[in-house]
Scaffold this motif. Structure first.
Motif, PDB file in Angstrom:
ATOM      1  N   ASN A   1       0.856  -1.173   0.000  1.00  0.00           N
ATOM      2  CA  ASN A   1       0.000   0.000   0.000  1.00  0.00           C
ATOM      3  C   ASN A   1       0.901   1.235   0.000  1.00  0.00           C
ATOM      4  N   ALA A   2       0.819   2.036  -1.045  1.00  0.00           N
ATOM      5  CA  ALA A   2       1.747   3.159  -1.157  1.00  0.00           C
ATOM      6  C   ALA A   2       0.993   4.448  -1.468  1.00  0.00           C
ATOM      7  N   PRO A   3       0.148   4.946  -0.517  1.00  0.00           N
ATOM      8  CA  PRO A   3      -0.641   6.157  -0.778  1.00  0.00           C
ATOM      9  C   PRO A   3       0.277   7.357  -1.017  1.00  0.00           C
ATOM     10  N   GLY A   4      -0.053   8.119  -2.036  1.00  0.00           N
ATOM     11  CA  GLY A   4       0.724   9.325  -2.335  1.00  0.00           C
ATOM     12  C   GLY A   4       1.912   9.066  -3.235  1.00  0.00           C
ATOM     13  N   TYR A   5       2.189   7.799  -3.523  1.00  0.00           N
ATOM     14  CA  TYR A   5       3.392   7.483  -4.311  1.00  0.00           C
ATOM     15  C   TYR A   5       3.323   8.053  -5.725  1.00  0.00           C
ATOM     16  N   GLU A   6       2.189   7.847  -6.392  1.00  0.00           N
ATOM     17  CA  GLU A   6       2.061   8.296  -7.782  1.00  0.00           C
ATOM     18  C   GLU A   6       2.212   9.810  -7.895  1.00  0.00           C
ATOM     19  N   GLU A   7       1.617  10.544  -6.945  1.00  0.00           N
ATOM     20  CA  GLU A   7       1.711  12.006  -6.940  1.00  0.00           C
ATOM     21  C   GLU A   7       3.160  12.445  -6.761  1.00  0.00           C
ATOM     22  N   MET A   8       3.860  11.786  -5.836  1.00  0.00           N
ATOM     23  CA  MET A   8       5.266  12.126  -5.607  1.00  0.00           C
ATOM     24  C   MET A   8       6.081  11.852  -6.872  1.00  0.00           C
ATOM     25  N   ALA A   9       5.859  10.690  -7.473  1.00  0.00           N
ATOM     26  CA  ALA A   9       6.631  10.312  -8.656  1.00  0.00           C
ATOM     27  C   ALA A   9       6.421  11.326  -9.779  1.00  0.00           C
ATOM     28  N   ALA A  10       5.176  11.748  -9.969  1.00  0.00           N
ATOM     29  CA  ALA A  10       4.860  12.730 -11.007  1.00  0.00           C
ATOM     30  C   ALA A  10       5.534  14.063 -10.704  1.00  0.00           C
ATOM     31  N   ARG A  11       5.527  14.461  -9.436  1.00  0.00           N
ATOM     32  CA  ARG A  11       6.157  15.731  -9.036  1.00  0.00           C
ATOM     33  C   ARG A  11       7.673  15.662  -9.272  1.00  0.00           C
ATOM     34  N   MET A  12       8.295  14.534  -8.933  1.00  0.00           N
ATOM     35  CA  MET A  12       9.733  14.392  -9.130  1.00  0.00           C
ATOM     36  C   MET A  12      10.089  14.418 -10.620  1.00  0.00           C
ATOM     37  N   GLU A  13       9.248  13.775 -11.441  1.00  0.00           N
ATOM     38  CA  GLU A  13       9.473  13.786 -12.891  1.00  0.00           C
ATOM     39  C   GLU A  13       9.438  15.208 -13.444  1.00  0.00           C
ATOM     40  N   MET A  14       8.599  16.040 -12.829  1.00  0.00           N
ATOM     41  CA  MET A  14       8.481  17.429 -13.262  1.00  0.00           C
ATOM     42  C   MET A  14       9.700  18.238 -12.823  1.00  0.00           C
TER      43      MET A  14
ATOM     44  N   ALA B   1      10.290   9.967   2.656  1.00  0.00           N
ATOM     45  CA  ALA B   1       8.983   9.298   2.669  1.00  0.00           C
ATOM     46  C   ALA B   1       9.078   7.932   1.991  1.00  0.00           C
ATOM     47  N   GLY B   2       9.874   7.861   0.926  1.00  0.00           N
ATOM     48  CA  GLY B   2      10.061   6.587   0.231  1.00  0.00           C
ATOM     49  C   GLY B   2      10.663   5.545   1.146  1.00  0.00           C
ATOM     50  N   SER B   3      11.681   5.966   1.865  1.00  0.00           N
ATOM     51  CA  SER B   3      12.384   5.054   2.758  1.00  0.00           C
ATOM     52  C   SER B   3      11.480   4.604   3.902  1.00  0.00           C
ATOM     53  N   ARG B   4      10.656   5.528   4.418  1.00  0.00           N
ATOM     54  CA  ARG B   4       9.785   5.218   5.558  1.00  0.00           C
ATOM     55  C   ARG B   4       8.554   4.438   5.140  1.00  0.00           C
ATOM     56  N   THR B   5       7.997   4.757   3.950  1.00  0.00           N
ATOM     57  CA  THR B   5       6.628   4.334   3.641  1.00  0.00           C
ATOM     58  C   THR B   5       6.481   3.522   2.356  1.00  0.00           C
ATOM     59  N   TRP B   6       6.984   4.076   1.236  1.00  0.00           N
ATOM     60  CA  TRP B   6       6.596   3.533  -0.060  1.00  0.00           C
ATOM     61  C   TRP B   6       7.367   2.283  -0.463  1.00  0.00           C
ATOM     62  N   TYR B   7       8.651   2.259  -0.123  1.00  0.00           N
ATOM     63  CA  TYR B   7       9.490   1.169  -0.617  1.00  0.00           C
ATOM     64  C   TYR B   7       9.718   0.114   0.462  1.00  0.00           C
ATOM     65  N   SER B   8       9.462  -1.129   0.120  1.00  0.00           N
ATOM     66  CA  SER B   8       9.837  -2.195   1.051  1.00  0.00           C
ATOM     67  C   SER B   8      11.329  -2.484   0.907  1.00  0.00           C
ATOM     68  N   ASP B   9      11.887  -2.122  -0.239  1.00  0.00           N
ATOM     69  CA  ASP B   9      13.330  -2.288  -0.443  1.00  0.00           C
ATOM     70  C   ASP B   9      13.777  -1.385  -1.586  1.00  0.00           C
ATOM     71  N   TYR B  10      15.005  -0.949  -1.544  1.00  0.00           N
ATOM     72  CA  TYR B  10      15.553  -0.178  -2.664  1.00  0.00           C
ATOM     73  C   TYR B  10      17.070  -0.197  -2.621  1.00  0.00           C
ATOM     74  N   SER B  11      17.679   0.078  -3.747  1.00  0.00           N
ATOM     75  CA  SER B  11      19.129   0.268  -3.776  1.00  0.00           C
ATOM     76  C   SER B  11      19.474   1.266  -4.883  1.00  0.00           C
ATOM     77  N   VAL B  12      20.595   1.919  -4.708  1.00  0.00           N
ATOM     78  CA  VAL B  12      21.053   2.954  -5.629  1.00  0.00           C
ATOM     79  C   VAL B  12      22.497   2.670  -6.005  1.00  0.00           C
ATOM     80  N   ARG B  13      22.772   2.717  -7.298  1.00  0.00           N
ATOM     81  CA  ARG B  13      24.147   2.562  -7.776  1.00  0.00           C
ATOM     82  C   ARG B  13      24.514   3.760  -8.640  1.00  0.00           C
TER      83      ARG B  13
END
Lengths: 110, 110
Positions: free
Chosen positions: A22-35, A83-95
């Motif tokens: 469940n990732a409420p607000g994720y799509e809005e954030m993603a769209a804002r970041m793309e902008m 917010a991603g780290s706390r809420t939206w992502y169950s896991d992530y990594s960056v290279r």
């Protein structure tokens, strides 16, 4: 995104993530970041794919590692990362990588 | 795939592709390549995502650029690349990059 737009060496940031169920607000954030991202200094482009219910991969391209680092430190982006780290992502990594060579359908030896 | 499995510097091959509308035999080829690749010298792992009807991104990780190059020259893989270029992909691009830094949820300063 055409490879002819820019030439190696340049920086690629490979972001892989798994969304929490469940990732409420994720799509809005993603769209804002793309902008926001398109106006960042040194931004060259990005590509994104997500298998439904599975892994997402976003690769963003930057003129230099410093340009990528500056975007990481952008105020709104920091809030999104938090917010991603706390809420939206169950896991992530960056290279962070330097692209040294590239080819596509038109330039491949095949 | 855990970041603790291996440490920079190592090579990332970023393969982005768009499937042609009708791609008979694609799934079988993809499964066969997934089986073959794990036995290649220097293979560290790969991650893959595809938005339905959209872009696919596969990133494979290699100990060295030479290891990645050797996989590109693998006989069965060459046949798959050729068929992909002729039939399955309406577009694709490949970037070869050196991963210099990485972090994830557990190692991020956030």
């Amino acid at each position: 995104m055409s490879l002819t737009d820019f030439h190696p060496p340049y920086t690629a940031v490979i972001f892989t993530s798994t969304l929490a169920g469940n990732a409420p607000g994720y799509e809005e954030m993603a769209a804002r970041m793309e902008m926001l991202v398109v106006d960042q200094p040194g931004y060259l482009g990005h590509e994104s794919a997500r298998t439904p219910g599975g892994l997402g991969i976003t690769v963003s391209y930057w003129r230099t590692a410093q340009d990528a680092q500056a975007w990481k430190g952008n105020h709104e982006h920091l809030l999104a990362q938090s917010a991603g780290s706390r809420t939206w992502y169950s896991d992530y990594s960056v290279r962070i990588a330097v692209v040294e060579r590239q080819y596509d359908r038109s330039t491949s030896p095949h």
